[in-house]
Design a protein around this motif. Structure first.
Motif, PDB file in Angstrom:
ATOM      1  N   ARG A 184       0.948   8.526   1.710  1.00  0.00           N
ATOM      2  CA  ARG A 184       1.018   9.303   2.909  1.00  0.00           C
ATOM      3  C   ARG A 184       0.089   9.007   4.243  1.00  0.00           C
ATOM      4  N   MET A 185      -0.493   7.628   4.095  1.00  0.00           N
ATOM      5  CA  MET A 185      -1.406   7.211   5.238  1.00  0.00           C
ATOM      6  C   MET A 185      -0.274   6.645   6.249  1.00  0.00           C
ATOM      7  N   THR A 186      -0.718   6.749   7.612  1.00  0.00           N
ATOM      8  CA  THR A 186      -0.158   6.176   8.742  1.00  0.00           C
ATOM      9  C   THR A 186       0.090   4.719   8.727  1.00  0.00           C
ATOM     10  N   ARG A 187       0.733   4.163   9.248  1.00  0.00           N
ATOM     11  CA  ARG A 187       1.043   2.720   9.196  1.00  0.00           C
ATOM     12  C   ARG A 187      -0.243   2.099  10.100  1.00  0.00           C
ATOM     13  N   ASP A 188      -0.507   2.872  11.080  1.00  0.00           N
ATOM     14  CA  ASP A 188      -1.743   2.421  11.819  1.00  0.00           C
ATOM     15  C   ASP A 188      -3.060   2.310  11.105  1.00  0.00           C
ATOM     16  N   ASP A 189      -3.163   3.290  10.361  1.00  0.00           N
ATOM     17  CA  ASP A 189      -4.278   3.327   9.321  1.00  0.00           C
ATOM     18  C   ASP A 189      -4.233   2.137   8.274  1.00  0.00           C
ATOM     19  N   VAL A 190      -3.081   1.800   7.871  1.00  0.00           N
ATOM     20  CA  VAL A 190      -2.926   0.903   6.868  1.00  0.00           C
ATOM     21  C   VAL A 190      -3.377  -0.333   7.612  1.00  0.00           C
ATOM     22  N   LEU A 191      -2.887  -0.674   8.829  1.00  0.00           N
ATOM     23  CA  LEU A 191      -3.196  -1.971   9.364  1.00  0.00           C
ATOM     24  C   LEU A 191      -4.348  -2.029   9.981  1.00  0.00           C
ATOM     25  N   ALA A 192      -5.415  -1.067  10.113  1.00  0.00           N
ATOM     26  CA  ALA A 192      -6.641  -0.881  10.487  1.00  0.00           C
ATOM     27  C   ALA A 192      -7.266  -1.550   9.104  1.00  0.00           C
ATOM     28  N   LEU A 231       0.892  -1.129  -0.035  1.00  0.00           N
ATOM     29  CA  LEU A 231      -0.050  -0.009   0.037  1.00  0.00           C
ATOM     30  C   LEU A 231       0.819   1.254  -0.026  1.00  0.00           C
ATOM     31  N   ARG A 232       1.923   1.428   0.578  1.00  0.00           N
ATOM     32  CA  ARG A 232       2.690   2.388   0.648  1.00  0.00           C
ATOM     33  C   ARG A 232       4.054   2.591   0.162  1.00  0.00           C
ATOM     34  N   ARG A 233       4.449   1.463  -0.474  1.00  0.00           N
ATOM     35  CA  ARG A 233       5.653   1.806  -1.090  1.00  0.00           C
ATOM     36  C   ARG A 233       5.407   0.952  -2.579  1.00  0.00           C
ATOM     37  N   GLY A 234       4.220   0.148  -2.842  1.00  0.00           N
ATOM     38  CA  GLY A 234       4.049  -0.257  -4.230  1.00  0.00           C
ATOM     39  C   GLY A 234       4.863  -1.461  -4.498  1.00  0.00           C
ATOM     40  N   VAL A 235       5.271  -2.347  -3.468  1.00  0.00           N
ATOM     41  CA  VAL A 235       6.029  -3.421  -3.540  1.00  0.00           C
ATOM     42  C   VAL A 235       5.044  -4.585  -3.184  1.00  0.00           C
ATOM     43  N   ARG A 236       5.060  -5.646  -4.042  1.00  0.00           N
ATOM     44  CA  ARG A 236       4.432  -6.964  -3.775  1.00  0.00           C
ATOM     45  C   ARG A 236       5.306  -7.736  -2.755  1.00  0.00           C
ATOM     46  N   PRO A 237       4.899  -8.823  -2.355  1.00  0.00           N
ATOM     47  CA  PRO A 237       5.595  -9.851  -1.605  1.00  0.00           C
ATOM     48  C   PRO A 237       6.623 -10.557  -2.146  1.00  0.00           C
ATOM     49  N   ASP A 238       6.592 -10.540  -3.411  1.00  0.00           N
ATOM     50  CA  ASP A 238       7.590 -11.123  -4.083  1.00  0.00           C
ATOM     51  C   ASP A 238       8.556 -10.216  -4.667  1.00  0.00           C
TER      52      ASP A 238
END
Length: 413
Positions: free
Chosen positions: A118-126, A96-103
């Motif tokens: 621009r989102m906070t990590r807490d918001d992303v994890l929510a 979501l925040r860096r555009g990098v897939r798990p692979d």
């Protein structure tokens, strides 16, 4: 004794608060999940990841048009085989925040990570916590439908170097809390610039023209700066709030992709967040260059005026003011005078249905005139609308209309 009772009550209150904010025995944090549900709406995830008419939310497969071809939205249900069920929180955050897939491969910016960064990590994890609760769907999606050389993801390293500015939103201490909340929502989860900011030939944002409008998916996302001629300068903050909440206000109605945004996203936001968005947008400066309208005595303007009186005035009135919350006020809808006539031509040729929301359930429609009027007639009435009631915009030619017809013919919507 009274102290003991008060202490006991305070302890009980603390336990209740802790239970609300902490995971349950099942490992679920319901406050976080509900916050994630709200943020998922704010980020408009359903617009791309839920195919229209599909009974399986977030299972992907919807085609996303880009200037370089089609990308299919991914399955983001918690299915472990075909969705994101096997992803760690860190992998979800990286996507979501860096555009990098798990692979380790790079995502295309059709997934708006340049804004979600621009989102906070807490918001992303929510959001992640909420998506864990949706129905897992086994749905294989081959997201990359681009042709060579665009399907080579290695090129995204160059694109990111040019256009991706990673990092969380930083509040401006010189601005109010409301303004900063609006800026966070607009610049981050709302990713408004994805549609409303002009793009370079490589698809990056032209930041010097931020929010001044962009042609996308055969519509023109209008200028949303505080420009009175082409943007929202004549709208009050409450007009913006009403438009985002209801899909209608006294001036305009949402249709096309913006209608979907209202239906899936902004109509679900709180009044406070909508007011914050409005406060921020009212401070975004617009363009200063001004055009002169075509003279009313111009031959094309005369022809357009006659067609308008015959075909349009019954709903929009001769002075263009329309009917509030029903038929757009063409005299005050600055999107009519956008530098690009795509939306005006689309509505004239194909008609449009405005969004229906809980507060404005009617969703009036505009009839199509593409089969009844020639290219020259559409061009004349389009030019008239774009140069009347104080508007000043470029004239529309019959050739413009012909190209638009061919473009819209490819649209299945």
């Amino acid at each position: 004794m009274r102290f003991a009772l008060l202490a006991g009550a305070a302890l009980a209150a603390l336990r209740v608060a802790a239970a609300a904010a902490s995971p349950t025995d099942s490992g679920q944090n319901f406050a976080q999940i509900e916050r994630g549900r709200y943020l998922t709406a704010a980020a408009d995830c359903a617009a791309c990841h839920t195919t229209q008419g599909q009974d399986a939310p977030f299972s992907g497969g919807r085609p996303i048009e880009t200037p370089f071809g089609i990308v299919l939205a991914a399955n983001i249900t918690p299915d472990r085989a075909t969705g994101i069920g096997g992803w760690s929180d860190a992998q979800f955050d990286a996507a979501l925040r860096r555009g990098v897939r798990p692979d380790g491969k790079r995502l295309y910016p059709a997934m708006p990570y340049p804004y979600y960064t621009r989102m906070t990590r807490d918001d992303v994890l929510a959001i992640r916590a909420y998506l864990r609760t949706v129905q897992p769907v086994h749905h294989v999606v081959d997201t990359n439908q681009l042709s060579f050389p665009f399907r080579l993801r290695i090129g995204m390293r160059i694109w990111n170097a040019l256009y991706f500015d990673a990092g969380e939103f930083k509040p401006d201490p010189q601005q109010s809390g409301q303004w900063n909340r609006g800026a966070y929502l607009v610049e981050g989860p709302g990713h408004c610039a994805a549609c409303h900011t002009p793009k370079t030939s490589l698809g990056g944002d032209e930041n010097r023209q931020r929010f001044r409008g962009y042609a996308i998916q055969r519509w023109f996302a209008p200028d949303i700066t505080n420009d009175a001629a082409r943007g929202l300068g004549n709208w009050s903050a409450n007009d913006i709030v009403e438009f985002l909440r209801k899909g209608h206000n006294r001036f305009d109605a949402a249709a096309g992709p913006m209608g979907e945004e209202v239906s899936d996203s902004s109509s679900h936001l709180t009044q406070a967040d909508l007011e914050a968005i409005a406060a921020y947008l009212k401070e975004v400066p617009g363009e200063t260059e001004r055009r002169r309208p075509l003279a009313a005595g111009d031959a094309v303007m005369k022809a357009g005026a006659a067609i308008y009186e015959d075909r349009c005035a019954a709903c929009h009135k001769m002075d263009g003011t329309g009917v509030p919350y029903m038929f757009p006020d063409l005299a005050a809808a600055s999107s009519v005078a956008s530098r690009d006539p795509t939306t005006v031509l689309r509505v004239l040729l194909r008609g449009a249905s405005s969004v229906a929301t809980q507060e404005e359930p009617t969703g009036p429609a505009m009839p199509a005139f593409g089969r009844e009027l020639t290219d020259a007639q559409i061009a004349a009435v389009g030019t008239y609308i774009r140069n009347s009631w104080g508007h000043a915009a470029s004239a529309v030619s019959a050739g413009d209309v012909g190209k638009a017809r061919k473009s819209f013919a490819a649209d299945s919507d």
